[in-house]
Design a protein around this motif. Structure first.
Motif, PDB file in Angstrom:
ATOM      1  N   GLN A 229      39.588  39.769  41.749  1.00  0.00           N
ATOM      2  CA  GLN A 229      38.194  40.151  41.928  1.00  0.00           C
ATOM      3  C   GLN A 229      37.552  40.237  40.543  1.00  0.00           C
ATOM      4  O   GLN A 229      37.978  41.030  39.701  1.00  0.00           O
ATOM      5  CB  GLN A 229      38.085  41.486  42.652  1.00  0.00           C
ATOM      6  CG  GLN A 229      38.738  41.499  44.032  1.00  0.00           C
ATOM      7  CD  GLN A 229      38.053  40.543  44.999  1.00  0.00           C
ATOM      8  OE1 GLN A 229      36.829  40.572  45.157  1.00  0.00           O
ATOM      9  NE2 GLN A 229      38.834  39.701  45.648  1.00  0.00           N
ATOM     10  N   ARG A 230      36.569  39.408  40.316  1.00  0.00           N
ATOM     11  CA  ARG A 230      35.993  39.278  38.983  1.00  0.00           C
ATOM     12  C   ARG A 230      34.979  40.386  38.678  1.00  0.00           C
ATOM     13  O   ARG A 230      34.144  40.714  39.520  1.00  0.00           O
ATOM     14  CB  ARG A 230      35.325  37.907  38.829  1.00  0.00           C
ATOM     15  CG  ARG A 230      36.253  36.734  39.127  1.00  0.00           C
ATOM     16  CD  ARG A 230      37.473  36.731  38.221  1.00  0.00           C
ATOM     17  NE  ARG A 230      38.363  35.611  38.502  1.00  0.00           N
ATOM     18  CZ  ARG A 230      39.531  35.423  37.913  1.00  0.00           C
ATOM     19  NH1 ARG A 230      39.952  36.291  37.001  1.00  0.00           N
ATOM     20  NH2 ARG A 230      40.286  34.386  38.225  1.00  0.00           N
ATOM     21  N   SER A 232      35.049  43.473  38.619  1.00  0.00           N
ATOM     22  CA  SER A 232      34.974  44.421  39.735  1.00  0.00           C
ATOM     23  C   SER A 232      35.154  45.873  39.319  1.00  0.00           C
ATOM     24  O   SER A 232      34.929  46.774  40.126  1.00  0.00           O
ATOM     25  CB  SER A 232      36.026  44.053  40.776  1.00  0.00           C
ATOM     26  OG  SER A 232      37.315  43.995  40.177  1.00  0.00           O
ATOM     27  N   ASP A 277      38.531  42.587  35.488  1.00  0.00           N
ATOM     28  CA  ASP A 277      38.887  41.949  36.737  1.00  0.00           C
ATOM     29  C   ASP A 277      39.997  42.776  37.375  1.00  0.00           C
ATOM     30  O   ASP A 277      40.700  43.544  36.687  1.00  0.00           O
ATOM     31  CB  ASP A 277      39.377  40.521  36.494  1.00  0.00           C
ATOM     32  CG  ASP A 277      38.279  39.600  35.986  1.00  0.00           C
ATOM     33  OD1 ASP A 277      37.092  39.953  36.120  1.00  0.00           O
ATOM     34  OD2 ASP A 277      38.612  38.524  35.448  1.00  0.00           O
TER      35      ASP A 277
END
Length: 411
Positions: A229-230, A232, A277
């Motif tokens: 998940q970038r 995040s 991330d």
């Protein structure tokens, strides 16, 4: 200090590179990965089963092979050994869009005409044989597939492996080679990915291959947190604040403008804030977070620090660490063994096809582990090291995530 506290499997990170000093004509054991040309289509099969069922159960995750997948499996198990008796195929899995297999080369590879060759030409012949069957099965030729091994040619026009005179980089941008037929190949022309296995690695690779269907199903059922998940996770840490911290902690000998510029280039920065991330359940960040950083000056107090960390975990706190120092790894490993959740900060970013090790993915699936990284991904070789400034930066980010100083256990 060597990169990567935990050994992970990642298609981008490990499988896409060949040993630059390895001669692939020699005997040895190899883990090979081959991707289909159009992975979105997943033409070889589909995953079915229940991730909660153990191996051996009829409902355990497995690959249901379609006709193309059955053909590839047949070719893999028959053609290679039929033409190269010195090569043995051991563990393997045919996935919907790629395949993994363990190859054991028992002696120098010699082709049917008696010439010494290398593993790249063997895989080229396998792929060429699969292409013939693929074209037949899809009606692109009048030849019908009879379920017989293909006569694999060692001269197929695909990239050779490193160690041979014609070796090319796996990211070579040439168009797919289809010979004179104009027909698309089944497999990606860029990949004949080989990882020579060293002592102690083989069993881990066997487990990775065996668990591929299970982990593919796990990721499919949990798409939000079983893939990277970038940007995040916010740290509330500005680059300038980190720089000031490093100046104080490292001193002029270990930190200067040049080091900072290189480090800043690696960092993930969003709106003048360092972000991370993540991989795993971000719900762990809602708990009370406590940093685990072990300093040399506190070495004599390590058992006290460890005891207080374990006590905090037992009362619901989530420990966060970059796991750089041996003491930090000891604390985090002990907490994991006792069944408590943790957050780890990685020394490298996540490749697009990042896959943690089997154990770590299980922890992520059980919501016992969140992996975060403040860095852009960069390919690194075994033995590459990180600087003192990078280590200190990760410890600073650990404290920023926790909003707590690393001396909390002394209070």
């Amino acid at each position: 200090m060597v990169f990567s506290n935990f050994a992970d499997m990642s298609t981008d990170k490990h499988m896409g590179w060949r040993g630059s000093r390895k001669n692939y004509c020699w005997p040895g054991t190899y883990h090979i990965t081959i991707n289909v040309l159009d992975r979105k289509q997943q033409p070889l099969g589909y995953i079915e089963g229940d991730v909660n069922k153990p191996d051996g159960d009829p409902l355990a995750p497995r690959v249901h092979l379609l006709e193309l997948g059955k053909m590839v499996e047949h070719e893999l198990l028959n053609s290679i050994h039929a033409h190269y008796s010195m090569i043995e195929i051991q563990d393997y899995v045919v996935m919907p869009d790629h395949l993994h297999f363990i190859v054991v080369v028992h002696r120098d590879i010699v082709s049917s005409n008696g010439r010494k060759t290398h593993l790249g030409q063997v895989i080229a012949g396998f792929k060429k044989g699969c292409n013939r069957r693929y074209w037949a099965l899809t009606g692109q030729t009048t030849q019908e597939w009879q379920g017989k091994p293909a006569k694999a040619s060692p001269q197929a026009a695909i990239p050779a492996l490193a160690g041979s005179p014609s070796a090319v980089h796996p990211q070579d941008s040439r168009p797919p080679s289809t010979g004179n037929t104009g027909r698309p190949p089944l497999f990606d022309y860029k990949y004949v990915d080989v990882m020579p296995l060293k002592e102690g690695q083989l069993e881990r690779q066997r487990e990775y291959i065996r668990n591929n269907p299970r982990y593919r199903l796990m990721r499919k059922q949990n798409p939000k947190w079983l893939q990277p998940q970038r940007a995040s996770v916010a740290t509330a840490l500005t680059p300038s604040a980190l720089r000031g911290y490093l100046q104080r902690e490292c001193g002029a000998r270990l930190f200067n403008d040049e080091i900072w510029d290189a480090l800043k280039h690696r960092l993930l920065i969003e709106n003048n804030m360092i972000s991370c991330d993540s991989y795993g359940s971000s719900q762990l960040l809602a708990a009370r977070l406590l940093p685990v950083v072990c300093h040399r000056k506190d070495a004599s107090l390590f058992e006290v620090q460890k005891s207080r960390c374990l006590a905090a975990a037992a009362t619901g706190a989530v420990l966060v660490s970059a796991c750089i120092a041996p003491g930090e790894r000891d604390v985090i490993d002990t907490v994991i063994r006792q069944g408590y959740p943790v957050v780890t900060v990685e020394d490298n970013g996540f490749a697009s096809l990042y896959h943690p090790s089997e154990h770590r993915m299980d922890l992520c699936f059980d919501r016992k582990l969140l992996i975060v990284s403040p860095w852009h991904y960069a390919y690194r070789r075994v033995g590459d090291t990180i600087s003192v400034a990078e280590c200190k930066a990760m410890n600073c980010i650990v404290q920023a995530l926790c909003r707590t100083k690393d001396s909390w256990w002394k209070e």
